[in-house]
Write an enzyme that holds these catalytic residues in place. Structure first.
Site, short mmCIF file in Angstrom:
data_model
loop_
_atom_site.label_atom_id
_atom_site.label_comp_id
_atom_site.label_asym_id
_atom_site.label_seq_id
_atom_site.Cartn_x
_atom_site.Cartn_y
_atom_site.Cartn_z
N ARG A 531 0.83 -1.21 0.00
CA ARG A 531 0.00 0.00 0.00
C ARG A 531 0.85 1.25 0.00
O ARG A 531 1.92 1.28 0.61
CB ARG A 531 -0.80 0.08 1.30
N SER A 595 7.98 -4.72 6.59
CA SER A 595 7.62 -5.73 7.61
C SER A 595 8.52 -6.95 7.59
O SER A 595 8.06 -8.09 7.42
CB SER A 595 6.17 -6.13 7.42
N ASP A 649 5.95 -3.44 10.80
CA ASP A 649 4.49 -3.31 10.87
C ASP A 649 3.95 -3.42 12.29
O ASP A 649 2.94 -2.81 12.63
CB ASP A 649 3.79 -4.32 9.93
#
Ligand code: G6P
Ligand code: G6P
Ligand code: BGC
Ligand code: BGC
Length: 913
Positions: A531, A595, A649
């Site tokens: 994203r 992440s 994350d």
């Protein structure tokens, strides 16, 4: 004028009436019994009170009543009632659904009932041997269901420890031993045939199953025979002594023990005490001794002795028969009380027993029997009222309709017992309509049905591998303490280099304080979606956050290709995003949620230690991902970006949640991968200089177990998954827990079960054998409570198998075991972090918030609840709020960026080495 004789008769009458008055219980007294029974039922179910409860509420590991699809040929044993039986049961399913049985009754001599355990089990095996000869079946190895009608503590359908003998049994060296082991040992000693012992069930459970086969409303089993007991289907969520919350399990109440804690002393009479004292297990089974066939005759005998001693009966002569324990069997009681019997016949029966009676005597004897059996039926009725009311409340119903399957000589032979029992239940549980169905075929049939089901779901080898995936709280506490040690190992400078749980400093020193503001870009790479976001934090009257998001593809050839290509792709997507949002000319500060495990010495640096999950781009491990991205952006030259922070994350999630709840100091991800971060005291972080304040540590708990620390709980399936993964030998905890691997775990189990003929009639399709064909989202769909089974059917059909109804249930069961294991393991590691926080703060209770994100946690219908519940059980001293991150880690990354933007240079700190 009243004559002396009449006066004597009157006084005699009064004395008899006074004695028997102790046996008459009025409605209020029965209500009290019902309510006390209810209290004890609850106490038996609860973990904290279970050990001291008089009604033991033993989990029976039977999860459902039969559905008519059971089939096969079974051997059944039925031990503990009046008769010992060996049976063969043939069950057919489908349109020709039927059960055929052949049985033989064998005697168990007194000296064997009360001899040694070995003698008893040798005798049982001797009878089986005789039966197999008689049936000509010595060479067939049939699955065996064993009705064993004594209180047993079970941890599985074939893991059954005898708690204590009851009724007439007292064989030595059996209590606390496994019934299956004792039977197997005896079979070995005889060395003549072999049996596959699949299930051990109580007679109440066998009876419930027998009756439920005909009537699906039957969810209670009652025995009113030699002994007295009840079982019923309880909601798993109420059975605190067994893990798991879903569905139902049968509970063997062992209500015979009711009153062992003294709670019904007010209604026990001196005769009950005498019977108890003369019994094999004095002090025990007090309710049973007031209600069951083995003892009612004894109570009658005690009363008769008392009345005789007082000269009110048998001309005051205590004869030998009257002194003989056990002469009044239930069948005599039943005959004496029969309305059809003339007094003369009563006298005949007493005569048979060696009791010489007058006509008056026989009237009194009949009255005594009536009083004792009437009370027994009423007490059973009061107990039953407590059970049906509990079920009604469990289900939140105004009115419950339910069927009780019943067996036992007292219920079957006694002329009034069943009527009084039913009247009492009707009176004391007015909101329930209770039907009673007599079990015509004994519990052997039920035991065979259970064996059929158990064999299908958890029998044989498969039981072991599924069972080894269920953890007790003791195991979880052990894992928790192992992880606690890992945390310490990772934090300490000496042990960090060899630690598997890396405990990476993140240079994030506090959660958002509400003053952040600005216009930021966040990249979010590493979860199921890549994203890019624009996050605008304004700060007029109130802090508000506005976000715009685009999702970009990360094709497999890119994430498995060269690092340069990967970062070129990220830079290209960023360019596209800026173009779309018309900000290409602005140099906005960028926060990068990346992440994967990264070593940091400052906020805007992240050296990738190792790829995890689906990523495997070459030339990135060991490199600073900020530099790689900057390089790719520069190479394009069409826009500029200022990457201010790299955050994991978990950290992004903690910050996102910290924005709404200032208590948030832990962030966890249960998604494609799994991980946690939390706020640690600087003084404990030996890798970073400075002792003041706190810093967020990215634990990288996914690597827990990479040094062999979890080998005792890993299964062959876990090893297979690891071998087939992109990073064998690494992230072993993650591979047992996270979404990327769970579907695959279920697939491997299904393949094994199908190979063993336990699923899909042994059919294995190419789809079923294809890696990745069963996904974690399928587990979430299958475990939905309402449409789960139809989803299972749909999903399995897509894999080319035509699942039967049983297959669907079994697959749902496998999914639940795998997802439950995941939630339990995360609960254990999270609990370790919580205790660490609590100790750091030196507080007796920790009140804290855990921010959570990840597709598995969010999509799975039961995961969150299971996790929360298990954490609360493992660390009752922590009050935890679980806060779902609604807007992903991007928002949190922006918060960190805002901070870095405001205090440039503060986001670093020297490493000590
Ligand atoms: C059942 C069984 C027995 C059981 C009995 C209770 O049907 O098959 O094993 O224990 O009933 O009755 P009893 O009166 O024999 O104790
Ligand atoms: C977060 C993020 C992701 C993250 C993910 C984990 O909210 O914004 O970047 O990795 O959740 O979930 P997933 O299930 O997608 O792995
Ligand atoms: C046993 C129970 C059994 C009951 C009926 C009791 O003595 O404890 O397990 O169900 O008798 O047979
Ligand atoms: C990574 C972590 C990450 C987690 C959840 C793991 O594979 O190593 O850094 O937080 O997945 O996305």
């Amino acid at each position: 004028m009243v004559t002396a004789v009449a006066q004597r008769l009157l006084s005699q009458r009064k004395q008899v009436d006074d004695t028997l008055a102790h046996f008459s219980l009025n409605r209020d007294q029965l209500r009290v019994v019902r309510d006390k029974m209810r209290v004890e039922l609850e106490r038996g179910l609860r973990k904290d009170s279970h050990s001291s409860a008089s009604v033991k509420m033993l989990p029976a590991f039977v999860f459902q009543t039969p559905d008519g699809t059971e089939r096969g040929k079974y051997l059944a044993l039925d031990l503990g009632g009046t008769n010992f039986r060996v049976l063969v049961v043939k069950i057919r399913s489908g349109i020709r659904k039927s059960v055929r049985m052949y049985n033989k009754i064998y005697a168990i001599p007194h000296e064997i009932m009360q001899g040694t355990g070995e003698e008893l089990f040798d005798h049982i095996v001797h009878c089986i041997s005789d039966f197999l000869d008689y049936m000509g079946m010595k060479n067939t190895r049939l699955p065996l269901g064993f009705t064993f009608s004594f209180p047993c503590r079970q941890t599985g359908i074939d893991k059954v420890n005898l708690v204590s003998w009851t009724k007439g049994f007292k064989a030595t060296d059996c209590e606390d031993h496994d019934v299956v082991d004792m039977l197997r040992d005896a079979i070995k000693r005889r060395n003549e045939f072999d049996l596959d012992i699949v299930a051990v069930v109580n007679d109440t459970v066998g009876t419930m199953m027998t009756c439920a086969y005909e009537d699906s409303k039957c969810e209670i089993g009652l025995i009113a025979g030699t002994g007295s007991n009840v079982c019923y289907m309880e909601d798993m969520r109420n059975i605190e002594t067994v893990e798991g919350d879903e569905g139902q399990m049968c509970v063997n109440t062992e209500w015979g023990g009711f009153g062992e804690n003294g709670c019904i002393e007010d209604i026990r009479t001196k005769f009950d005490r005498e019977v108890d004292e003369g019994s094999l297990n004095s002090g025990k089974q007090r309710f049973e001794k007031m209600t069951s066939g083995m003892y009612l005759g004894e109570i009658v005998r005690q009363i008769l002795i008392d009345l005789t001693k007082r000269g009110l009966l048998f001309r005051g002569r205590i004869t030998e028969p009257l002194k003989t324990r056990g002469i009044f069997e239930t069948k005599f009681l039943s005959q004496i009380e029969s309305d059809r019997l003339a007094l003369l016949q009563v006298r005949c029966i007493l005569q048979q027993l060696g009791l010489d009676s007058t006509c008056d005597d026989s009237i009194i004897v009949k009255e005594v029997c009536g009083a004792v059996s009437h009370r027994a039926a009423q007490l059973c009725g009061a107990g039953m009222a407590a059970i049906v009311e509990k079920i009604r409340e469990n289900r939140g119903l105004e009115h419950l309709e339910i069927t009780v399957g019943v067996d036992g000589t007292l219920y079957k032979l006694h002329p009034h017992f069943s009527r009084v029992l039913k009247d009492t239940v009707r009176d004391l549980a007015p909101k329930c309509t209770v039907s009673f169905v007599l079990s015509e075929d004994g519990s052997g049939k039920g035991a065979a049905l259970i064996t059929a089901v158990a064999r299908r779901y958890c029998g044989g080898a498969q039981q072991q591998y599924l069972y080894s995936m269920r953890f007790s709280d003791e195991t979880l506490l052990e894992i928790m303490s192992r992880f606690r040690r890992e945390l310490e190992k990772g934090l300490s400078q000496d042990t960090n280099p060899t630690a598997t749980v890396k405990m990476l400093p993140t240079f994030v020193r506090s959660i958002p304080d509400g003053t952040e503001k600005g216009d930021f870009i966040a990249l979010d790479l590493g979860g199921s979606n890549f994203r890019i976001l624009r996050v605008k934090v304004s700060h007029e009257k109130k802090q508000t956050v506005q976000m715009e998001t685009e999702i970009y593809d990360t094709p497999e050839d890119i994430i498995h290709g060269s690092g340069t290509r990967l970062f070129d792709h990220v830079a290209e997507c960023l360019g596209d995003f800026m173009e779309k949002h018309k900000i290409k000319d602005k140099k906005l500060p960028v926060g990068f949620t990346f992440s994967f495990p990264c070593a940091q010495t400052k906020l805007d640096e992240g050296i990738l230690l190792t790829w995890t999950k689906r990523f495997k781009a070459s030339g990135v491990e060991g490199m600073d991902v900020v530099k790689l991205l900057n390089k790719a952006i520069k190479k394009r030259g069409d826009y500029e970006a200022d990457i201010m922070a790299v955050v994991n994350d978990t950290v992004g999630t903690m910050m996102t949640c910290g924005f709404d709840d200032h208590r948030c100091e832990v962030g966890i991800i249960i998604g494609t991968g799994t991980n946690a971060c939390y706020m640690e005291e600087m003084r404990h972080i030996e890798l970073v200089e400075g002792d003041e304040g706190r810093m967020c540590i990215n634990t990288e708990w996914g690597a827990f177990g990479d040094d062999g620390m979890l080998e005792d709980i890993r299964t062959d399936f876990d090893r297979d998954i690891d071998r087939g993964s992109l990073n064998p030998g690494k992230q072993l905890f993650e591979k047992m827990v996270s979404g990327m691997y769970m579907g695959e775990l279920v697939r491997l189990i299904l393949v094994k079960m199908a190979r063993e003929g336990l699923l899909f009639e042994g059919r294995i399709t190419p789809e079923l054998l294809t890696k990745g064909k069963f996904e974690t989202k399928h587990i979430s769909a299958i475990e939905k409570s309402k449409e789960g089974l139809s989803k299972a059917k749909e999903i399995l059909a897509r894999l080319g198998v035509e699942p039967s109804a049983d297959d669907c249930i079994a697959v749902q069961h496998v999914c639940a075991i795998v997802s439950f294991r995941s939630a339990s393991l995360v609960a254990a590691t999270l609990a370790a972090i919580l205790t660490r926080l609590k100790d750091n703060k030196h507080v007796p209770r920790l009140k804290t918030t855990v921010g959570i994100d990840g597709s598995l946690y969010k999509m799975h219908p039961q995961y969150a609840r299971r996790l929360h519940k298990t954490v609360r059980r493992l660390v009752p001293e922590c009050d935890v709020r679980f806060l779902l991150s609604e807007s992903g880690s991007g928002k949190g990354a922006a918060m960190v960026t805002a901070w870095a933007y405001r205090f440039p240079g503060l986001g670093s700190g020297r490493h000590k080495f």
